[in-house]
Design an enzyme around this catalytic site. Structure first.
Site, short mmCIF file in Angstrom:
data_model
loop_
_atom_site.label_atom_id
_atom_site.label_comp_id
_atom_site.label_asym_id
_atom_site.label_seq_id
_atom_site.Cartn_x
_atom_site.Cartn_y
_atom_site.Cartn_z
N GLU A 257 0.73 -1.08 0.14
CA GLU A 257 0.00 -0.04 0.11
C GLU A 257 0.78 1.49 0.03
O GLU A 257 0.39 2.40 -0.57
CB GLU A 257 -0.95 -0.07 1.13
CG GLU A 257 -2.11 -0.89 1.06
CD GLU A 257 -1.57 -2.42 1.70
OE1 GLU A 257 -0.69 -2.76 2.01
OE2 GLU A 257 -2.66 -3.44 1.75
N PHE B 251 -11.55 -7.39 13.92
CA PHE B 251 -10.29 -7.65 13.03
C PHE B 251 -10.04 -6.63 11.83
O PHE B 251 -10.97 -6.14 11.09
CB PHE B 251 -10.88 -9.27 12.20
CG PHE B 251 -9.90 -9.56 11.25
CD1 PHE B 251 -8.58 -9.88 11.64
CD2 PHE B 251 -9.95 -9.70 9.81
CE1 PHE B 251 -7.45 -10.63 10.63
CE2 PHE B 251 -9.06 -9.97 9.00
CZ PHE B 251 -7.84 -10.31 9.53
N GLN B 252 -8.92 -6.29 11.72
CA GLN B 252 -8.35 -5.33 10.88
C GLN B 252 -9.08 -3.99 11.07
O GLN B 252 -9.12 -3.20 10.07
CB GLN B 252 -8.66 -5.78 9.35
CG GLN B 252 -7.39 -7.03 9.19
CD GLN B 252 -7.30 -7.24 7.66
OE1 GLN B 252 -8.24 -6.84 6.79
NE2 GLN B 252 -6.19 -7.70 7.37
N LYS C 130 -17.28 -0.69 6.08
CA LYS C 130 -17.97 -1.76 4.80
C LYS C 130 -19.25 -1.68 4.83
O LYS C 130 -19.85 -1.81 3.59
CB LYS C 130 -17.25 -3.00 5.44
CG LYS C 130 -17.85 -4.31 4.22
CD LYS C 130 -17.23 -5.55 4.58
CE LYS C 130 -17.22 -6.48 3.43
NZ LYS C 130 -16.76 -7.88 3.71
N MET D 223 24.11 8.87 2.32
CA MET D 223 24.23 10.02 2.90
C MET D 223 24.31 9.83 4.54
O MET D 223 25.18 10.70 5.14
CB MET D 223 22.78 10.54 2.86
CG MET D 223 22.66 12.04 3.27
SD MET D 223 23.92 13.15 2.68
CE MET D 223 23.01 13.87 1.01
#
Lengths: 163, 578
Positions: free
Chosen positions: B50, B112-113, B162, B479
């Site tokens: 993502e 969940f999630q 959802k 760097m």
């Protein structure tokens, strides 16, 4: 310097946390914060007391204005204004002290709103320093608890903070 | 027409003119993905992580000026997107991120999630919404695009539980044409009196400089900036984010300023008497030590965001407004004025600047038998004729790209300036290539950065986005190593990678072409070969000098006149330069 910032903000879930989050993320301090819906239930009015030099206060007001939920704000400290704070104090009383606490309450124009054999609850409004003075006048051992709302404020004169 | 919540979201995207949505499916967004499956108007680009979805969408926005759109699922999908959202936030990139959320009935139950996406992203978005009713989706989507693209742009998150996308619940669809938000009114026009004051100050300046940043590019004001700069004949410097806002090959351009800016740009800032700051935010990498920043200068600052003005550096003439109309007003005022900047003063100022230029602060060893990273960038510039979209990751290679690939056009230089996000470059290249399929797109990276989003090589194959990866492989986090060399007596704590993959084989295993380049004389051929393969993604792995440093360097906390140079000017030259 102490500033009292009055904010009209959309009365939406999370609006308060946006303001509080801004202060913690940018390291500004909040001395007190009060919030409640206005006569228009889609808006909340927030009063926030903070401290900082002019540069910091300018940044605070700019950053607050940048929040999409903030509709308007003013720094009340920039002009003449009235501040009031509500305080409730629960005081332990004895037979000897009851009269003295009541007298003190009268001097400060408080209201005794709950009485038991061993306690009073005093309700008092006023500028914050008056409430401080009342607390100092009490015997510290007699204070059971103190609840303060933090100051709210309004400007003097006919102009106001509205849509 | 009645639509479900999932269908409404897709329809809103279509009505908003969205071409691509970058995303990754999951439980909470399955209804939405089903709605995407049943249409062809908005094309979904499936990334492999993502974070890459946000970077690709972000680069699409940087390249086109249109908002990037991201779709992720709840929980880990949402948190993986946060780095990319913060990246876009720091660089003010318009982006709309739709994140799935658990059903409204279980929000707050540690389902969940489930994560509090609105809470997590609050400090790194311009605004965010949690939509609780199907009826509110269309208006919220309109608000999201409006807020993301107007004023100072930025990412907006729309969190969608959802249940409100449930296919069985359909309502009439109406997408508002415009939207008014009483609490959000971004500034457009600048204050006329202030603009007049600014012009007066500019016309009287003796040692002026124009300091332009990313706001010029975001505000589509490159033409106006170029016009006013040529009109006044002043030197101009760009921030890292502003590169391309003024043609870098123009003789009035004196290079980037700041930590790795040119000697002439930093000294011209330090010695200037009037600074015109346009769409720049006085970032600490630009200003160095604030207390010693531009001690002789009166500062004019044009910015669309009032909070940017006098945030770190106090300015003398603040102008809040969109850069484009404000610059146009300034141009008009100068045209109407009889006054012109003093030619005598300007020519003295330019000869001073040319003196600083003459030390050639970007010089490096061109006879080295090991590949110098700067040389690779110069050859890339030659082969692409300076006209490619260049994305970069973060570190030395980013600075070399900024110093050695002069950008003549805006939106060609795509990098994570504010947040400094390693892993940005490859997904960004994919986003830019989707936006401009016929253009050359190169990702300048290093062997450390590229590994942070290397999985996107698969996305590049799936969607046929033939980008060229320029990997400056010095087997160090360059760097970090440079700072450790300067500030930690060369104790290279964990800046060395012991187990670097064979990038040629890795590229091949993803279905691409890999080429390893060991010698300077092979560099140009390899780049030409890569760009000749129009339809292939090519991974060019350059074995570069391990201990090359980026110069000049203003170390953190030092001022503009306190620069570390590769070759310090001798005492004699210093006297001549002064």
């Amino acid at each position: 310097m102490r500033h009292i910032i009055s904010i009209l903000i959309e009365n939406e879930a999370g609006a308060l946390s946006r303001v509080a989050g801004l202060f913690s993320a940018r390291g500004y301090n909040i001395e007190s914060l009060t919030v409640a819906p206005t006569e228009d239930s889609s808006l909340s009015r927030m009063t926030l007391v903070t401290r900082g030099n002019d540069h910091i206060i300018e940044q605070i007001t700019k950053q607050l204005n940048k929040l999409v939920d903030v509709v308007k704000l003013i720094d009340l400290a920039e002009a003449v204004h009235i501040e009031r704070e509500l305080m409730l104090v629960k005081i332990h009383t004895t037979e000897n002290s009851r009269a003295e606490v009541k007298r003190l309450n009268d001097i400060f124009r408080g209201k005794i709103i709950d009485v038991t054999a061993a306690s009073y609850v005093v309700e008092m409004t006023g500028p914050s320093d008056k409430l401080d003075a009342f607390i100092h006048a009490l015997d510290p051992d007699s204070i059971i608890e103190v609840v303060r709302s933090g100051p709210t404020g309004i400007s003097r004169g006919e102009k106001g903070l509205h849509l | 027409m009645e639509l479900s919540g999932g269908e409404i979201i897709v329809r809103c995207l279509k009505d908003e003119g969205v071409e691509y949505i970058f995303g990754y499916p999951g439980g909470a967004v399955l209804h939405l993905y089903d709605a995407i499956f049943q249409q062809d108007d908005v094309q979904h680009i499936l990334v492999r992580h993502e974070q890459a979805a946000t970077h690709a969408a972000d680069a699409y926005a940087r390249a086109t000026g249109k908002p990037g759109v991201v779709l992720v699922t709840s929980g880990p999908g949402a948190t993986n997107a946060v780095t990319g959202i913060a990246t876009a936030y720091m660089d003010s990139i318009p982006m709309v991120v739709i994140s799935g959320q658990v059903p409204t009935a279980v929000i707050g139950s540690d389902a969940f999630q489930e994560v509090d996406m609105v809470g997590i992203t609050r400090p790194c978005v311009k605004h965010n919404f949690l939509v609780k009713r199907t009826e509110d989706i269309a208006e919220t989507m309109k608000k999201a695009f409006y807020v993301a693209t107007t004023g100072r742009p930025g990412p907006v998150v729309v969190d969608i539980p959802k249940d409100i996308t449930e296919p069985g619940y359909k309502i009439p669809y109406h997408y508002p044409e415009s939207i008014h938000m009483r609490s959000y009114n971004p500034a457009v026009m600048g204050h006329k009196g202030q603009i007049k004051k600014a012009v007066d100050l500019l016309l009287l300046a003796k040692r002026p400089i124009i300091y332009a940043g990313g706001g010029v590019i975001l505000g589509e004001a490159s033409e106006e900036l170029t016009e006013i700069t040529r009109m006044l004949g002043f030197p101009i410097t760009n921030t890292l984010m502003g590169l391309g806002s003024f043609p870098a090959t123009d003789k009035q351009f004196i290079g980037m300023l700041g930590m790795h800016g040119t000697y002439e740009a930093n000294l011209a800032m330090h010695e200037s008497d009037v600074i015109l700051a346009v769409g720049a935010r006085f970032d600490d990498r630009v200003t160095g030590k604030i207390a010693e920043f531009c001690p002789y200068a009166k500062i004019i600052h044009i910015d669309v965001d009032p909070a940017s003005i006098s945030k770190t550096v106090m300015v003398d003439v603040p102008i809040v407004g969109q850069v484009k109309p404000v610059l146009q007003q300034m141009i008009d005022l100068i045209q109407d004025s009889k006054m012109r900047p003093s030619e005598e003063a300007l020519s003295a100022w330019w000869s001073q600047i040319d003196n600083w230029r003459s030390i050639d602060c970007l010089a490096y060893d061109r006879h080295s038998e090991i590949i110098k990273p700067q040389y690779v960038i110069e050859q890339l510039y030659q082969v692409t004729q300076g006209d490619a979209y260049i994305t970069s990751d973060v570190g030395q290679h980013q600075m070399f790209a900024a110093q050695f690939y002069p950008f003549d056009k805006p939106r060609r230089w795509i990098n994570s300036g504010g947040l400094g996000t390693m892993g940005f470059g490859l997904p960004a290249a994919i986003g830019a290539k989707l936006a401009f399929p016929d253009a050359d797109v190169a990702c300048i990276t290093g062997e450390a950065s590229i590994q942070m989003c290397i999985q996107e090589l698969a996305t590049a194959l799936q969607y046929d986005t033939p980008v060229k990866i320029i990997n400056l492989n010095n087997r160090y986090m360059g760097m970090v190593r440079q700072w450790q060399e300067f500030n930690y007596s060369g104790r290279y704590s964990h800046s060395y990678m012991d187990t670097i993959p064979d990038f040629v084989k890795l590229a091949e295993s993803y279905g691409h072409v890999g080429i390893r380049v060991d010698k300077p004389e092979q560099v140009k051929d390899a780049i030409e070969q890569a760009f000749a393969m129009k339809d292939r993604t090519v991974f060019l792995d350059f074995m570069t000098d391990r201990e090359e440093n980026v110069y000049p360097m203003i170390e953190a906390g030092k001022a503009h006149h306190d620069m570390k140079l590769r070759v310090a000017p001798s005492a004699k030259t210093e006297r001549e330069l002064a």
